[in-house]
Write an enzyme that holds these catalytic residues in place. Sequence first.
Site, PDB file in Angstrom:
ATOM      1  N   ARG A 266      -9.095  14.614   9.773  1.00 55.33           N
ATOM      2  CA  ARG A 266      -9.015  13.275  10.388  1.00 55.33           C
ATOM      3  C   ARG A 266      -7.575  13.052  10.854  1.00 55.33           C
ATOM      4  O   ARG A 266      -6.641  13.232  10.052  1.00 55.33           O
ATOM      5  CB  ARG A 266      -9.419  12.225   9.347  1.00 55.33           C
TER       6      ARG A 266
ATOM      7  N   LYS B  43       2.060  -3.820   6.599  1.00 52.25           N
ATOM      8  CA  LYS B  43       2.431  -3.817   5.173  1.00 52.25           C
ATOM      9  C   LYS B  43       3.943  -3.674   5.035  1.00 52.25           C
ATOM     10  O   LYS B  43       4.578  -4.401   4.267  1.00 52.25           O
ATOM     11  CB  LYS B  43       1.721  -2.668   4.438  1.00 52.25           C
TER      12      LYS B  43
ATOM     13  N   SER C  15       0.836  -1.199   0.000  1.00 54.63           N
ATOM     14  CA  SER C  15       0.000   0.000   0.000  1.00 54.63           C
ATOM     15  C   SER C  15       0.868   1.244   0.000  1.00 54.63           C
ATOM     16  O   SER C  15       1.985   1.236   0.534  1.00 54.63           O
ATOM     17  CB  SER C  15      -0.862  -0.021   1.270  1.00 54.63           C
ATOM     18  N   ALA C  16       0.318   2.316  -0.532  1.00 54.13           N
ATOM     19  CA  ALA C  16       0.998   3.611  -0.467  1.00 54.13           C
ATOM     20  C   ALA C  16       1.167   4.078   0.971  1.00 54.13           C
ATOM     21  O   ALA C  16       1.956   4.981   1.243  1.00 54.13           O
ATOM     22  CB  ALA C  16       0.174   4.650  -1.235  1.00 54.13           C
TER      23      ALA C  16
ATOM     24  N   TYR D 261      -1.813  -1.088  10.998  1.00 54.14           N
ATOM     25  CA  TYR D 261      -2.106  -1.631   9.656  1.00 54.14           C
ATOM     26  C   TYR D 261      -0.951  -1.342   8.708  1.00 54.14           C
ATOM     27  O   TYR D 261      -0.450  -2.227   8.013  1.00 54.14           O
ATOM     28  CB  TYR D 261      -3.415  -1.043   9.105  1.00 54.14           C
TER      29      TYR D 261
ATOM     30  N   ASN E 167      -5.316   4.599  -4.208  1.00 58.80           N
ATOM     31  CA  ASN E 167      -6.678   4.512  -3.644  1.00 58.80           C
ATOM     32  C   ASN E 167      -7.643   3.826  -4.616  1.00 58.80           C
ATOM     33  O   ASN E 167      -8.209   4.499  -5.494  1.00 58.80           O
ATOM     34  CB  ASN E 167      -7.185   5.912  -3.301  1.00 58.80           C
TER      35      ASN E 167
HETATM   36  P1  NAD Z   1     -10.922  -7.059   1.394  1.00 63.38           P
HETATM   37  O1  NAD Z   1     -11.100  -7.025   2.868  1.00 63.38           O
HETATM   38  O2  NAD Z   1     -12.106  -6.863   0.538  1.00 63.38           O
HETATM   39  O3  NAD Z   1     -10.196  -8.423   0.973  1.00 63.38           O
HETATM   40  C1  NAD Z   1      -9.301  -9.105   1.815  1.00 63.38           C
HETATM   41  C2  NAD Z   1      -9.796 -10.529   1.939  1.00 63.38           C
HETATM   42  O4  NAD Z   1      -8.902 -11.284   2.762  1.00 63.38           O
HETATM   43  C3  NAD Z   1     -11.183 -10.620   2.587  1.00 63.38           C
HETATM   44  O5  NAD Z   1     -12.035 -11.302   1.695  1.00 63.38           O
HETATM   45  C4  NAD Z   1     -10.952 -11.405   3.880  1.00 63.38           C
HETATM   46  O6  NAD Z   1     -12.054 -12.244   4.181  1.00 63.38           O
HETATM   47  C5  NAD Z   1      -9.685 -12.184   3.553  1.00 63.38           C
HETATM   48  N1  NAD Z   1      -8.836 -12.560   4.691  1.00 63.38           N
HETATM   49  C6  NAD Z   1      -8.346 -11.763   5.669  1.00 63.38           C
HETATM   50  N2  NAD Z   1      -7.540 -12.482   6.496  1.00 63.38           N
HETATM   51  C7  NAD Z   1      -7.511 -13.754   6.013  1.00 63.38           C
HETATM   52  C8  NAD Z   1      -6.849 -14.946   6.406  1.00 63.38           C
HETATM   53  N3  NAD Z   1      -6.054 -14.995   7.483  1.00 63.38           N
HETATM   54  N4  NAD Z   1      -7.043 -16.079   5.670  1.00 63.38           N
HETATM   55  C9  NAD Z   1      -7.863 -16.053   4.581  1.00 63.38           C
HETATM   56  N5  NAD Z   1      -8.502 -14.955   4.159  1.00 63.38           N
HETATM   57  C10 NAD Z   1      -8.325 -13.813   4.855  1.00 63.38           C
HETATM   58  O7  NAD Z   1      -9.804  -5.979   1.039  1.00 63.38           O
HETATM   59  P2  NAD Z   1      -9.332  -5.396  -0.372  1.00 63.38           P
HETATM   60  O8  NAD Z   1      -9.715  -3.980  -0.410  1.00 63.38           O
HETATM   61  O9  NAD Z   1      -9.739  -6.307  -1.460  1.00 63.38           O
HETATM   62  O10 NAD Z   1      -7.761  -5.446  -0.157  1.00 63.38           O
HETATM   63  C11 NAD Z   1      -6.985  -6.559  -0.573  1.00 63.38           C
HETATM   64  C12 NAD Z   1      -5.554  -6.341  -0.075  1.00 63.38           C
HETATM   65  O11 NAD Z   1      -5.067  -5.101  -0.580  1.00 63.38           O
HETATM   66  C13 NAD Z   1      -5.438  -6.239   1.444  1.00 63.38           C
HETATM   67  O12 NAD Z   1      -4.232  -6.882   1.841  1.00 63.38           O
HETATM   68  C14 NAD Z   1      -5.354  -4.760   1.691  1.00 63.38           C
HETATM   69  O13 NAD Z   1      -4.659  -4.462   2.885  1.00 63.38           O
HETATM   70  C15 NAD Z   1      -4.583  -4.284   0.476  1.00 63.38           C
HETATM   71  N6  NAD Z   1      -4.838  -2.869   0.135  1.00 63.38           N
HETATM   72  C16 NAD Z   1      -6.124  -2.442  -0.017  1.00 63.38           C
HETATM   73  C17 NAD Z   1      -6.358  -1.093  -0.299  1.00 63.38           C
HETATM   74  C18 NAD Z   1      -7.775  -0.573  -0.442  1.00 63.38           C
HETATM   75  O14 NAD Z   1      -7.973   0.640  -0.354  1.00 63.38           O
HETATM   76  N7  NAD Z   1      -8.776  -1.406  -0.670  1.00 63.38           N
HETATM   77  C19 NAD Z   1      -5.285  -0.205  -0.446  1.00 63.38           C
HETATM   78  C20 NAD Z   1      -3.975  -0.693  -0.305  1.00 63.38           C
HETATM   79  C21 NAD Z   1      -3.768  -2.043  -0.015  1.00 63.38           C
HETATM   80  C1  UD1 Z   2      -6.837   5.489   3.960  1.00 66.13           C
HETATM   81  C2  UD1 Z   2      -5.925   5.007   5.063  1.00 66.13           C
HETATM   82  C3  UD1 Z   2      -4.718   4.311   4.446  1.00 66.13           C
HETATM   83  C4  UD1 Z   2      -5.177   3.178   3.530  1.00 66.13           C
HETATM   84  C5  UD1 Z   2      -6.128   3.758   2.472  1.00 66.13           C
HETATM   85  C6  UD1 Z   2      -6.686   2.714   1.542  1.00 66.13           C
HETATM   86  C7  UD1 Z   2      -6.181   6.532   6.979  1.00 66.13           C
HETATM   87  C8  UD1 Z   2      -5.542   7.615   7.777  1.00 66.13           C
HETATM   88  N1  UD1 Z   2      -5.500   6.141   5.882  1.00 66.13           N
HETATM   89  O1  UD1 Z   2      -6.121   6.394   3.145  1.00 66.13           O
HETATM   90  O2  UD1 Z   2      -3.884   3.783   5.466  1.00 66.13           O
HETATM   91  O3  UD1 Z   2      -4.063   2.578   2.899  1.00 66.13           O
HETATM   92  O4  UD1 Z   2      -7.232   4.406   3.137  1.00 66.13           O
HETATM   93  O5  UD1 Z   2      -7.542   1.842   2.228  1.00 66.13           O
HETATM   94  O6  UD1 Z   2      -7.233   6.019   7.308  1.00 66.13           O
HETATM   95  N2  UD1 Z   2     -12.346  11.644   3.463  1.00 66.13           N
HETATM   96  C9  UD1 Z   2     -13.350  12.521   3.825  1.00 66.13           C
HETATM   97  N3  UD1 Z   2     -14.491  12.008   4.358  1.00 66.13           N
HETATM   98  C10 UD1 Z   2     -14.696  10.666   4.538  1.00 66.13           C
HETATM   99  C11 UD1 Z   2     -13.656   9.782   4.160  1.00 66.13           C
HETATM  100  C12 UD1 Z   2     -12.498  10.306   3.636  1.00 66.13           C
HETATM  101  O7  UD1 Z   2     -13.214  13.733   3.662  1.00 66.13           O
HETATM  102  O8  UD1 Z   2     -15.767  10.260   5.059  1.00 66.13           O
HETATM  103  C13 UD1 Z   2     -11.116  12.190   2.850  1.00 66.13           C
HETATM  104  C14 UD1 Z   2      -9.849  11.890   3.603  1.00 66.13           C
HETATM  105  O9  UD1 Z   2      -9.575  12.873   4.582  1.00 66.13           O
HETATM  106  C15 UD1 Z   2      -8.811  11.876   2.466  1.00 66.13           C
HETATM  107  C16 UD1 Z   2      -9.612  11.360   1.258  1.00 66.13           C
HETATM  108  O10 UD1 Z   2     -10.989  11.586   1.578  1.00 66.13           O
HETATM  109  O11 UD1 Z   2      -8.375  13.180   2.184  1.00 66.13           O
HETATM  110  C17 UD1 Z   2      -9.408   9.879   0.993  1.00 66.13           C
HETATM  111  O12 UD1 Z   2      -9.648   9.149   2.196  1.00 66.13           O
HETATM  112  P1  UD1 Z   2      -9.631   7.544   2.232  1.00 66.13           P
HETATM  113  O13 UD1 Z   2     -10.517   7.022   1.190  1.00 66.13           O
HETATM  114  O14 UD1 Z   2      -9.911   7.135   3.648  1.00 66.13           O
HETATM  115  O15 UD1 Z   2      -8.137   7.169   1.800  1.00 66.13           O
HETATM  116  P2  UD1 Z   2      -6.732   7.629   2.427  1.00 66.13           P
HETATM  117  O16 UD1 Z   2      -6.889   8.701   3.426  1.00 66.13           O
HETATM  118  O17 UD1 Z   2      -5.828   7.917   1.290  1.00 66.13           O
END
Ligand code: NAD
Ligand code: UD1
Length: 336
Positions: free
Chosen positions: A291, A152, A124-125, A148, A178
């Site tokens: 936040r 990563k 993740s970023a 969290y 994102n």
């Molecule tokens: P998600 O929660 O929808 O998917 C993760 C899946 O992993 C879920 O279906 C959950 O049931 C499963 N899981 C968790 N722990 C497990 C375990 N021990 N064994 C088996 N299954 C397990 O999340 P996502 O948004 O699809 O994200 C996928 C990956 O990308 C995650 O590792 C997340 O941290 C990373 N990521 C997500 C974002 C985002 O904004 N969505 C951003 C950066 C990184």
């Molecule tokens: C968040 C997480 C980051 C994670 C990423 C993807 C925090 C501090 N950071 O990042 O660790 O990797 O999600 O899952 O939680 N915002 C609003 N109102 C809302 C929600 C968000 O104004 O109800 C704003 C936030 O302040 C930010 C932008 O929208 O400026 C994006 O927020 P979000 O979607 O939560 O992503 P990140 O902050 O980039």
Amino acid sequence: MSILITGGAGYIGSHTCLCLIEKGYDVVVIDNLDNASDESLKRVTRLTGKEIPFYEEDVRNTDKVIEIIGKHNVDSVIHFAGLKAVGESVAKPLMYYENNLVSTVHLAEAMEKTGVKKLIFSSSATVYSQNNIVPLTEEGNLGCTNPYGWTKLMNEQILRDAAKAHPDWSIVLLRYFNPVGAHESGTIGEDPSGTPNNLMPYVSQTAVGRRDHLTVYGDDYDTHDGTGVRDYIHVMDLAMGHVAAVEYASRFNGCDAINLGTGVGYSVLDMVKAFEKANGLKIPYVIGPRRPGDIATVYSNPEKAARLLGWKAERTLEDMCRDQWNWQKNNPNGYR
Ligand code: NAD
Ligand code: UD1
């Protein structure tokens, strides 16, 4: 040959399964359904016409993972499984370290025991520290502000060390910016449990009437309109980035971190306006305080992905907003 997808029933995993199947790959999914429903995979089957072997299992169960790798002739792994809620990780750090780190260590052990050599990891970023200049390159300073994020960064280190010990392994650490939006069909999408933390699910749940209004977290940042700027990427572009990474892993050995972003930043109010315009809707919002933990501006330099993976994000902001709404309006309560 199959690709093992851990966490494949989740948001990014289900979209990636769909793209891999459409590109002709066989996939097998392990997910403990902690934060997902297997309905997502049933819908991927409906869209692709292909059954997905699915195991409701925990990735920490090494014996089971070894059995599945053998049974399905697995050749590479995409490791999405993990817990991802920042606030929850602050309240329950040990649960996050246990789940996110142990699952990676056990998965790598299963790879060692079975001779699987290619792994794509969901980073993740969030691993970039706050004292960087944008756009963020992969050489940026690293450091986190919550458990969290640390899981990563620690997983990245664990996998770098594993790759050093196994010079014939190929590990790609994908640092997502994102992810937003959904498959164009509106059939699969993001289904956050409880109140969404992230911006776009909150916006679309407001549009569908599940939330009263959006709270914009601060309008006094040093950005063009005072609200936070992020690099939003369509989940289908992100999924295609995984297809490219699987192909790259066949061409190189070692461990490499690569950004998956668009390289363009949009503010919170840009996103609200774009969502309103793309869908002909009004999103009620109020300006609230910042936040804790947020910073003004985060966006990627996506050049390394273009150079090494031959991949770049193609979908527009309008595509992201239209597809986010298409999913939400067709599935007001997600998969339930
Ligand atoms: P998600 O929660 O929808 O998917 C993760 C899946 O992993 C879920 O279906 C959950 O049931 C499963 N899981 C968790 N722990 C497990 C375990 N021990 N064994 C088996 N299954 C397990 O999340 P996502 O948004 O699809 O994200 C996928 C990956 O990308 C995650 O590792 C997340 O941290 C990373 N990521 C997500 C974002 C985002 O904004 N969505 C951003 C950066 C990184
Ligand atoms: C968040 C997480 C980051 C994670 C990423 C993807 C925090 C501090 N950071 O990042 O660790 O990797 O999600 O899952 O939680 N915002 C609003 N109102 C809302 C929600 C968000 O104004 O109800 C704003 C936030 O302040 C930010 C932008 O929208 O400026 C994006 O927020 P979000 O979607 O939560 O992503 P990140 O902050 O980039």
